[in-house]
Write a protein that holds these residues in place. Structure first.
Motif: not given
Length: 333
Positions: A284-310
């Motif tokens: 529900e908070l995703v909707t709340f933050f969008k209503q406050q004018g924030l841009d809410v989105y998913k990045p390339d999570v696999d790229a983040f996961r690969k780097r962080v685990q390495a």
């Protein structure tokens, strides 16, 4: 000489004879269970303890007396494991960070991008991996882990309009992270320039531009009103955090096998209550933050996961991890 009525009743009670002429069982006093938590009353973790109490006292009437102490009034956060080990506390919700202080192998569960989501968290800790790691806690700390509860998923909350798709996009971003070495390492592993800062200073620092962003679960972002001084939330899901509902081994050993099963059942019911409500809140908070004018989105999570685990696997943290544990956790579906 005949017995008086009072003497007869006393004698009857002493030998355990009921009014119906049968020998009554000797009932032990209710087992007191004191639970300490830093959670505030409105937090789902506080409410789940009430679910535990009510379910246990209903399933085993007269056998337990559960006391819940919130706001760290009984023991301060982080001091609960030693208190349970000394026998001064019966139950608490402890973190992987708490456990890792005594069992370094547990530091694997403080690493970014190991646990994917609450469902994965449950499957890992309800399965063979959980049994192995819980046994370490039982054998080395004298604490019985009853179940794992979902604490929240940490996301990036940033100023500015620059789109973040991969770790490379965070280069030079001053990201507030908690001050410990482990937290600072995670910030760097994400690709940012981690900046230690007390939580109470973050709002003003975001407002002035002293930092470019911070990371926290969405409920914390709302509570601290960070949405007023930021422009976007990047759903990196970089740390799915956990809390472990645990009991002192000394208290656990006092219980019968049937009582132990009822404690475990009550703990699972409490865990499910917490997880269901916390997950609903985050959605529900995703909707709340969008209503406050924030841009809410998913990045390339696999790229983040690969780097962080390495980054973790080549770090000093990994030297204490059991061989192959990251691959085993990743393989849990």
């Amino acid at each position: 000489m005949s017995l008086t009525r009072r003497a007869l009743l006393a004698a009857t009670a002493a030998i355990g004879v009921t009014a119906f002429g049968f020998a009554a069982p000797a009932f032990a006093a209710a087992q007191k269970i004191r639970i300490s938590s830093p959670a505030v009353e409105s937090d789902w973790h506080a409410k789940m303890l009430t679910v535990f109490k009510e379910d246990l006292e209903k399933s085993a009437p007269g056998q337990f007396e559960v006391e819940i102490h919130l706001n760290g009034t009984l023991f301060k956060q982080g001091t609960e494991p030693p208190a349970m080990q000394r026998g001064n506390l019966d139950m608490a919700m402890i973190s992987a960070q708490d456990i890792a202080k005594q069992i370094p192998a547990w530091s694997v569960f403080t690493a970014g991008y190991l646990i994917r989501d609450p469902d994965h968290q449950n499957k890992v800790f309800d399965g063979e991996i959980g049994k192995e790691f819980y046994k370490l806690v039982e054998d080395q700390m004298g604490i019985k882990v009853l179940t794992v509860g979902y604490l929240g998923t940490r996301q990036l909350n940033l100023r500015g309009k620059k789109k973040i798709e991969t770790p490379a996009d965070l280069a030079g971003i001053k990201l507030r992270m908690p001050g410990s070495e482990a937290w600072q390492f995670l910030g760097a592993a994400l690709g940012a320039a981690p900046t230690p800062m007390a939580f109470g200073e973050v709002y003003t620092a975001l407002q002035s531009g002293a930092i470019d962003g911070q990371d926290n679960p969405l409920p914390s972002d709302k509570a601290a009103k960070f949405y007023e001084v930021t422009n976007q939330i990047v759903l990196t899901d970089h740390l799915v955090d956990a809390i472990f509902l645990s009991m002192s081994g000394r208290t656990w050993a006092k219980l019968s096998a049937e009582q132990q099963q009822k404690v475990l059942a009550a703990a699972k019911k409490a865990r499910d209550y917490n997880n269901e409500n916390r997950i609903k809140d985050e959605a529900e908070l995703v909707t709340f933050f969008k209503q406050q004018g924030l841009d809410v989105y998913k990045p390339d999570v696999d790229a983040f996961r690969k780097r962080v685990q390495a980054e973790y696997l080549k770090s000093p943290f990994a030297k204490d991890w059991p061989a192959g544990i990251v691959d085993r956790v990743n393989a849990v579906k």
